[in-house]
Design a protein around this motif. Structure first.
Motif, PDB file in Angstrom:
ATOM      1  N   ASP A 124      20.976  -3.172 -12.084  1.00 44.11           N
ATOM      2  CA  ASP A 124      20.287  -3.621 -13.292  1.00 44.11           C
ATOM      3  C   ASP A 124      19.224  -2.615 -13.721  1.00 44.11           C
ATOM      4  N   LEU A 125      18.587  -1.979 -12.762  1.00 43.21           N
ATOM      5  CA  LEU A 125      17.531  -1.015 -13.078  1.00 43.21           C
ATOM      6  C   LEU A 125      18.066   0.234 -13.784  1.00 43.21           C
ATOM      7  N   GLN A 126      19.340   0.522 -13.630  1.00 44.33           N
ATOM      8  CA  GLN A 126      19.888   1.699 -14.301  1.00 44.33           C
ATOM      9  C   GLN A 126      19.730   1.611 -15.821  1.00 44.33           C
ATOM     10  N   ARG A 127      19.602   0.413 -16.329  1.00 41.20           N
ATOM     11  CA  ARG A 127      19.423   0.250 -17.775  1.00 41.20           C
ATOM     12  C   ARG A 127      18.073   0.775 -18.245  1.00 41.20           C
ATOM     13  N   SER A 128      17.140   0.965 -17.316  1.00 41.54           N
ATOM     14  CA  SER A 128      15.805   1.441 -17.663  1.00 41.54           C
ATOM     15  C   SER A 128      15.718   2.957 -17.744  1.00 41.54           C
ATOM     16  N   VAL A 129      16.803   3.656 -17.443  1.00 42.63           N
ATOM     17  CA  VAL A 129      16.775   5.119 -17.425  1.00 42.63           C
ATOM     18  C   VAL A 129      16.880   5.663 -18.840  1.00 42.63           C
ATOM     19  N   VAL A 130      15.896   6.479 -19.231  1.00 35.63           N
ATOM     20  CA  VAL A 130      15.903   7.110 -20.555  1.00 35.63           C
ATOM     21  C   VAL A 130      15.657   8.613 -20.439  1.00 35.63           C
ATOM     22  N   THR A 131      15.749   9.123 -19.223  1.00 40.13           N
ATOM     23  CA  THR A 131      15.467  10.532 -18.958  1.00 40.13           C
ATOM     24  C   THR A 131      16.747  11.259 -18.534  1.00 40.13           C
ATOM     25  N   GLU A 132      16.642  12.579 -18.367  1.00 43.54           N
ATOM     26  CA  GLU A 132      17.797  13.393 -17.941  1.00 43.54           C
ATOM     27  C   GLU A 132      18.265  13.052 -16.534  1.00 43.54           C
ATOM     28  N   PHE A 133      17.307  12.723 -15.664  1.00 41.62           N
ATOM     29  CA  PHE A 133      17.598  12.501 -14.257  1.00 41.62           C
ATOM     30  C   PHE A 133      17.005  11.166 -13.827  1.00 41.62           C
ATOM     31  N   CYS A 134      17.499  10.670 -12.685  1.00 40.91           N
ATOM     32  CA  CYS A 134      16.994   9.394 -12.173  1.00 40.91           C
ATOM     33  C   CYS A 134      17.215   9.335 -10.672  1.00 40.91           C
ATOM     34  N   MET A 135      16.569   8.392 -10.027  1.00 40.46           N
ATOM     35  CA  MET A 135      16.779   8.155  -8.601  1.00 40.46           C
ATOM     36  C   MET A 135      16.296   6.755  -8.258  1.00 40.46           C
TER      37      MET A 135
ATOM     38  N   GLU B 212       0.829  -1.214   0.000  1.00 46.31           N
ATOM     39  CA  GLU B 212       0.000   0.000   0.000  1.00 46.31           C
ATOM     40  C   GLU B 212       0.861   1.261   0.000  1.00 46.31           C
ATOM     41  N   ARG B 213       1.969   1.208   0.712  1.00 46.67           N
ATOM     42  CA  ARG B 213       2.871   2.363   0.728  1.00 46.67           C
ATOM     43  C   ARG B 213       3.453   2.594  -0.663  1.00 46.67           C
ATOM     44  N   VAL B 214       3.881   1.519  -1.315  1.00 48.26           N
ATOM     45  CA  VAL B 214       4.423   1.651  -2.671  1.00 48.26           C
ATOM     46  C   VAL B 214       3.361   2.233  -3.596  1.00 48.26           C
ATOM     47  N   LEU B 215       2.146   1.728  -3.512  1.00 50.10           N
ATOM     48  CA  LEU B 215       1.061   2.216  -4.367  1.00 50.10           C
ATOM     49  C   LEU B 215       0.813   3.709  -4.145  1.00 50.10           C
ATOM     50  N   ASP B 216       0.716   4.123  -2.890  1.00 54.31           N
ATOM     51  CA  ASP B 216       0.476   5.543  -2.597  1.00 54.31           C
ATOM     52  C   ASP B 216       1.592   6.419  -3.161  1.00 54.31           C
ATOM     53  N   THR B 217       2.843   5.951  -3.018  1.00 54.35           N
ATOM     54  CA  THR B 217       3.978   6.738  -3.504  1.00 54.35           C
ATOM     55  C   THR B 217       3.971   6.822  -5.030  1.00 54.35           C
ATOM     56  N   VAL B 218       3.700   5.707  -5.686  1.00 48.08           N
ATOM     57  CA  VAL B 218       3.651   5.709  -7.150  1.00 48.08           C
ATOM     58  C   VAL B 218       2.542   6.633  -7.643  1.00 48.08           C
ATOM     59  N   LEU B 219       1.396   6.623  -6.993  1.00 47.56           N
ATOM     60  CA  LEU B 219       0.298   7.503  -7.388  1.00 47.56           C
ATOM     61  C   LEU B 219       0.700   8.976  -7.284  1.00 47.56           C
ATOM     62  N   GLN B 220       1.509   9.305  -6.285  1.00 49.83           N
ATOM     63  CA  GLN B 220       1.993  10.680  -6.155  1.00 49.83           C
ATOM     64  C   GLN B 220       3.003  11.038  -7.240  1.00 49.83           C
ATOM     65  N   LEU B 221       3.836  10.060  -7.627  1.00 54.61           N
ATOM     66  CA  LEU B 221       4.952  10.347  -8.522  1.00 54.61           C
ATOM     67  C   LEU B 221       4.591  10.298 -10.008  1.00 54.61           C
ATOM     68  N   LEU B 222       3.619   9.473 -10.381  1.00 52.29           N
ATOM     69  CA  LEU B 222       3.327   9.291 -11.800  1.00 52.29           C
ATOM     70  C   LEU B 222       3.005  10.591 -12.548  1.00 52.29           C
ATOM     71  N   PRO B 223       2.338  11.556 -11.937  1.00 57.62           N
ATOM     72  CA  PRO B 223       2.079  12.786 -12.686  1.00 57.62           C
ATOM     73  C   PRO B 223       3.326  13.596 -13.029  1.00 57.62           C
ATOM     74  N   VAL B 224       4.459  13.340 -12.337  1.00 61.53           N
ATOM     75  CA  VAL B 224       5.650  14.168 -12.570  1.00 61.53           C
ATOM     76  C   VAL B 224       6.881  13.384 -12.997  1.00 61.53           C
ATOM     77  N   ALA B 225       6.832  12.055 -12.910  1.00 62.01           N
ATOM     78  CA  ALA B 225       8.039  11.252 -13.174  1.00 62.01           C
ATOM     79  C   ALA B 225       7.675   9.959 -13.888  1.00 62.01           C
ATOM     80  N   ARG B 226       8.655   9.412 -14.547  1.00 61.51           N
ATOM     81  CA  ARG B 226       8.551   8.060 -15.082  1.00 61.51           C
ATOM     82  C   ARG B 226       8.926   7.109 -13.947  1.00 61.51           C
ATOM     83  N   VAL B 227       8.136   6.070 -13.729  1.00 65.74           N
ATOM     84  CA  VAL B 227       8.344   5.162 -12.609  1.00 65.74           C
ATOM     85  C   VAL B 227       8.553   3.753 -13.149  1.00 65.74           C
ATOM     86  N   VAL B 228       9.604   3.084 -12.649  1.00 63.42           N
ATOM     87  CA  VAL B 228       9.880   1.698 -13.005  1.00 63.42           C
ATOM     88  C   VAL B 228       9.733   0.849 -11.745  1.00 63.42           C
TER      89      VAL B 228
END
Length: 295
Positions: free
Chosen positions: A83-94, A22-38
């Motif tokens: 391994d997840l770094q391979r999914s980055v296609v944007t200017e910034f990442c975290m 549930e915590r992951v879901l809430d955080t993803v819902l907050q982030l999707l409007p401003v970031a790409r999420v993997v």
């Protein structure tokens, strides 16, 4: 930013994540409007990834979400994060561990800070430690924004070993300039399971700091402290020979002369502190510095 271009990719490695679903879901819902999420679960020991996929399937920003399932990786969180770094296609990442919470203000502030400093490679704000009956707020560290690499690394080493708080571990959670990103090191130290990733985030931060500045931002990241965290199971010793050797290796953004000078300075200060400590203990025991007793 529904329908707009995202500038930051947030990488969320999942592992037995059902308690945090549930915590992951809430955080993803907050982030999707401003970031790409993997969202990634390399082992799929539970159905968290499928559950999240179902609940996010009709989200208006679903196109900004990537799901990555089971695949063969070395054990441990370091291999998964790298391994997840391979999914980055944007200017910034975290990276965003599954049990932590961050809002869109963290992403936006990080982007603005990195835009403002072309020599900066990472932007990081305050870290709020929550759990085990307490809350602690660790502020960002201005010293890591110094223009000269040797000054930044010196400040980090002194904080890591002597003065604290080091702030290197929570740099791992900052917004990174994707073009400067580097992998976490695989730490092999006698007696420590490599899957624990012992101090990989600290060594990673030191190496990145030798390449560019870390700039502070006005935002707060919530880190949950609990017994199942990998870092909670790390040995606490900083000054083991294995850690020292890996530390020196990581400073590849400095010249050989700068690395030698910094390491010599660090060990000299350690020796001086130990001598002062011995003197204090001897004084308490009534002994003179030469080992004889008073009286």
């Amino acid at each position: 930013m529904t329908g707009g271009a995202r500038r930051t990719t947030v990488l969320v490695p999942l592992y037995r994540a059902a308690p945090w679903r549930e915590r992951v879901l809430d955080t993803v819902l907050q982030l999707l409007p401003v970031a790409r999420v993997v969202l990634s679960d390399a082992t799929e020991h539970d159905d968290t990834l499928d559950q999240l996929a179902d609940r996010l399937a009709q989200h208006p920003d679903r196109a900004a979400l990537e799901l990555v399932g089971a695949r063969p990786l070395d054990p441990g969180w370091v291999a998964h994060a790298n391994d997840l770094q391979r999914s980055v296609v944007t200017e910034f990442c975290m990276w965003l561990p599954q049990d932590d919470v961050v809002g869109p203000d963290w992403v936006r502030a990080g982007e603005r800070a990195l835009d403002a400093r072309s020599d900066a490679v990472l932007a990081v704000g305050a870290l709020r430690l929550e759990g085990e009956g307490s809350t602690e707020l660790l502020p960002p560290i201005d010293a890591y924004a110094a223009p000269a690499a040797v000054d930044r690394v010196r400040a980090a080493l002194r904080r890591q070993f002597f003065t604290g708080p080091p702030g290197l571990g929570h740099a791992f959670r900052g917004v990174q300039r994707a073009s400067a990103r580097i992998p976490l090191p695989t730490v092999t130290v006698d007696g420590i399971d490599p899957a624990l990733g012992w101090k990989a985030d600290v060594l990673w931060a030191l190496r990145l700091l030798s390449h560019g500045a870390f700039v502070p931002i006005d935002a707060v990241y919530r880190k949950t402290v609990h017994a199942a965290s990998a870092s909670h199971r790390w040995p606490g010793e900083n000054l083991t020979p294995g850690f020292r050797a890996r530390l020196v290796e990581q400073l590849d953004g400095l010249s050989d002369a700068e690395r030698l000078a910094l390491v010599t300075e660090l060990w000299d200060e350690e020796a001086a502190r130990l001598r002062r400590r011995v003197h204090v203990l001897e004084s308490r025991d009534g002994a003179e510095p030469d080992g004889t007793t008073a009286g």
